[in-house]
Design a protein around this motif. Structure first.
Motif, PDB file in Angstrom:
ATOM      1  N   GLY A   1     -76.664 -22.642  16.827  1.00 52.87           N
ATOM      2  CA  GLY A   1     -77.180 -24.376  16.875  1.00 52.87           C
ATOM      3  C   GLY A   1     -75.946 -25.487  17.779  1.00 52.87           C
TER       4      GLY A   1
ATOM      5  N   ALA B   1     -79.633 -29.060  16.140  1.00 51.81           N
ATOM      6  CA  ALA B   1     -79.695 -29.325  17.743  1.00 51.81           C
ATOM      7  C   ALA B   1     -79.929 -27.772  18.857  1.00 51.81           C
ATOM      8  CB  ALA B   1     -79.116 -30.199  18.920  1.00 51.81           C
ATOM      9  N   GLY B   2     -80.336 -27.610  19.822  1.00 53.47           N
ATOM     10  CA  GLY B   2     -80.060 -26.165  20.557  1.00 53.47           C
ATOM     11  C   GLY B   2     -78.822 -26.381  20.828  1.00 53.47           C
ATOM     12  N   ASN B   3     -78.772 -25.502  21.516  1.00 60.71           N
ATOM     13  CA  ASN B   3     -77.763 -24.786  22.175  1.00 60.71           C
ATOM     14  C   ASN B   3     -77.242 -24.338  23.923  1.00 60.71           C
ATOM     15  OD1 ASN B   3     -73.784 -24.651  22.304  1.00 60.71           O
ATOM     16  ND2 ASN B   3     -73.924 -22.665  21.695  1.00 60.71           N
TER      17      ASN B   3
ATOM     18  N   GLN C   1     -79.301 -30.375  24.751  1.00 62.08           N
ATOM     19  CA  GLN C   1     -79.809 -30.585  23.406  1.00 62.08           C
ATOM     20  C   GLN C   1     -79.005 -32.428  23.131  1.00 62.08           C
ATOM     21  OE1 GLN C   1     -77.390 -28.353  24.200  1.00 62.08           O
ATOM     22  NE2 GLN C   1     -74.997 -28.539  22.936  1.00 62.08           N
TER      23      GLN C   1
ATOM     24  N   ASP D   1     -82.666 -33.504  19.444  1.00 64.72           N
ATOM     25  CA  ASP D   1     -83.047 -32.435  18.872  1.00 64.72           C
ATOM     26  C   ASP D   1     -82.839 -31.477  17.719  1.00 64.72           C
ATOM     27  OD1 ASP D   1     -83.089 -29.961  20.004  1.00 64.72           O
ATOM     28  OD2 ASP D   1     -81.424 -29.601  21.403  1.00 64.72           O
TER      29      ASP D   1
ATOM     30  N   ARG E   1     -84.448 -27.965  17.857  1.00 62.91           N
ATOM     31  CA  ARG E   1     -84.715 -27.018  17.982  1.00 62.91           C
ATOM     32  C   ARG E   1     -84.435 -26.002  17.580  1.00 62.91           C
ATOM     33  NH1 ARG E   1     -83.564 -26.440  24.564  1.00 62.91           N
ATOM     34  NH2 ARG E   1     -81.909 -27.490  23.196  1.00 62.91           N
TER      35      ARG E   1
END
Length: 544
Positions: A309, A431-433, A437, A441, A443
């Motif tokens: 992330g 957050a996502g990557n 994001q 975010d 996720r």
């Protein structure tokens, strides 16, 4: 008349000794380990007077102790078994209470950590929620460290118990050897050292409270005492001294050896010493291994996911938890100069067990000492081709001599060294990557929350929660088993003691009856002597 007087005097002598024996029994009615003594009376050799055979009185032929070898052996055996089970139960109960505590146990801290992840996932931009997550992560890490510290404290207590027990065993061994010397001298002179034999039996019984021993009586009356797999603790009048030594891999682990000889810890059983060592090997060490495995797997799983992330600043996440490096330990008897570097190669394959890596004539051999199973190895041990097995890899530097050994515990330091690696709440990679994001975010945070239900232990067979409950269950089962075993052995010990006391114990009513019986016989013998004397005086007066 001289015959009459001789018979009377023999009766006075015999019944005086019988009365002394009876009074000795009464005086020792409450002496622990005393065996009731009985007199054996026989008629003296009769005299032949022409065609007549005339009796010549009575004699005390022996003073025997009431003794049942089977009952004594049973008492010793059940004493050793009871004290072992009682010790295991006592120590396991402490471990059980520590791990299952509703406030200070591992499960509550793990639940709070999961809850804070869920809370942070609902508002990933909230610094307050992130701080709460870091705080609960630090609490969880501190809980791992605290439990490991308690385990270490119990290990130190066991070391102290071992040292105290060894001192007691040496004192009792010396006492038995001294009694052997006196007993053999008495037997050699034709005597029966009943009280000394009782004292020796009492010393052997005390030994069995500490560690199970076996005995062998010799023809000269002495007794040899053996411990473990038949190692001589006392040979006649010569005691062998036990000493406390350090484990060849771990100086914080006490072992028992004969002075100048090898270690015998693995052969000891029974009594408080055997119980303490059995608890350490079968309960404490597996629990510590499991605790380390849980800490390692949790940290590895969260770190792996956290690195996928990005944080509030848009940077890729790093390690969420930090764990100390693996520290292999060389045996104190190694003669080579080899050193090892050990790293985790596949965390899912880690088992929590410790291993012994040994240099043999044909190469390296890896063995699990708990199961004595040889583990398959791949690689040569060089930096480019490390030895690999059970989720870890080993690089060997220097030269190992044949039979050099190393203890490798891949997760042994995990619970002791685990900490939260992040101090800045903004560095939590929620957050996502994938480039889409934003501040809201969550996720990656949701992915970290899902670790709670993922099977990340023992090659994907159990969750962290399963691992915690499994550790608690094993300790609880051992505690319950030891409690049941102690209760059963206590009953058997009471029965064995009652059987021994039934044979050897002093019955005051019986002794009172004997006292009256021997007193009357003594008085009757005195009356016979008086009559003989009167007749003799009458005869003397008749010839004046």
């Amino acid at each position: 008349m001289t015959d009459m007087l001789g018979s009377a005097l023999s009766g006075l002598t015999a019944y005086q000794r019988a009365l002394s024996t009876t009074s000795h029994n009464i005086a020792n009615a409450n002496t622990e380990g005393f065996s009731r003594q009985t007199v054996s009376l026989t008629s003296r050799t009769p005299e032949q007077r022409g065609p007549l055979t005339l009796g010549s009185g009575v004699q005390l032929s022996s003073v025997q102790r009431a003794y049942d070898q089977y009952a004594v052996t049973q008492q010793r055996s059940t004493t050793a078994s009871y004290n072992q089970q009682q010790t295991i139960h006592s120590l396991s109960s402490r471990l059980d209470n520590l791990l299952s505590d509703s406030e200070q146990g591992l499960s509550p801290a793990l639940s709070k950590f999961y809850d804070s992840i869920q809370a942070a996932s609902t508002d990933p931009s909230s610094l307050a929620a992130r701080r709460e997550l870091l705080a609960n992560g630090s609490t969880l890490a501190a809980r791992f460290q605290g439990i490991e510290s308690e385990f270490s404290g119990i290990n130190e207590e066991i070391n102290t118990r071992i040292s105290a027990s060894v001192n007691e065993v040496n004192g009792l061994s010396k006492r038995i050897a001294e009694l052997n010397l006196t007993i053999s001298r008495t037997v050699g002179q034709g005597g029966k050292p009943n009280d000394l034999l009782d004292q020796r039996d009492a010393a052997v019984l005390e030994l069995n409270k500490i560690v199970r021993v076996s005995t062998l009586e010799q023809k000269d009356g002495s007794m040899s005492v053996f411990v473990g797999n038949g190692q001589p603790l006392v040979l006649g009048t010569q005691p062998n001294t036990l000493v406390v030594t350090s484990n060849r891999f771990d100086p914080t682990r006490a072992e028992v050896s004969f002075a100048g000889q090898g270690e015998i810890s693995g052969a000891l059983e029974g009594g408080t010493l055997g119980g303490a060592m059995a608890f350490r090997d079968d309960v404490l060490t597996p629990a510590r291994n499991q605790l380390g495995l849980l800490a390692n797997q949790m940290a590895s799983a969260f770190n792996d996911q956290h690195k996928l992330g990005t944080d509030l600043r848009g940077d890729v996440g790093g390690d969420f938890f930090s764990i100390g490096a693996i520290e292999p330990r060389a045996s104190s008897s190694n003669s080579g100069n080899a050193t090892l570097s050990v790293e985790v190669s596949d965390s899912l394959n880690l088992t929590g067990d410790a291993y012994i890596l040994r240099q043999t004539d044909t190469g390296w051999q890896l063995r699990n000492p708990a199961s004595n199973q040889v583990i398959s190895l791949t690689g040569t041990g060089t930096a480019g081709d490390p030895l690999t097995a059970q989720g870890f890899s080993v690089v060997v530097s220097g030269t190992a001599a044949t039979n050099d050994e190393f203890l490798i515990s891949p997760t042994g330091m995990s619970a002791k060294t685990i900490t939260v690696a992040i101090t800045d709440p903004a560095k939590i990679a929620a957050a996502g990557n994938d480039g889409t994001q934003g501040p809201g975010d969550n996720r990656n945070m949701l992915a970290m929350a899902s670790i709670e239900s993922k099977k990340i232990l023992t090659n994907g067979s159990a969750t962290l929660g399963d691992g915690v409950q499994g550790m608690l269950g094993k300790v609880a089962a051992t505690t319950r088993s030891a409690q049941v075993g102690a209760s059963a052995q206590e009953t058997l010990l009471a029965q064995a003691t009652a059987r021994r006391d039934e044979v050897s114990g002093v019955n005051l009513d019986e002794e009172a009856a004997n006292l009256l019986r021997f007193q009357q016989a003594y008085q009757a013998s005195a009356q016979v002597a008086s009559v003989a004397n009167s007749l003799f005086q009458t005869m003397i007066n008749a010839f004046r």
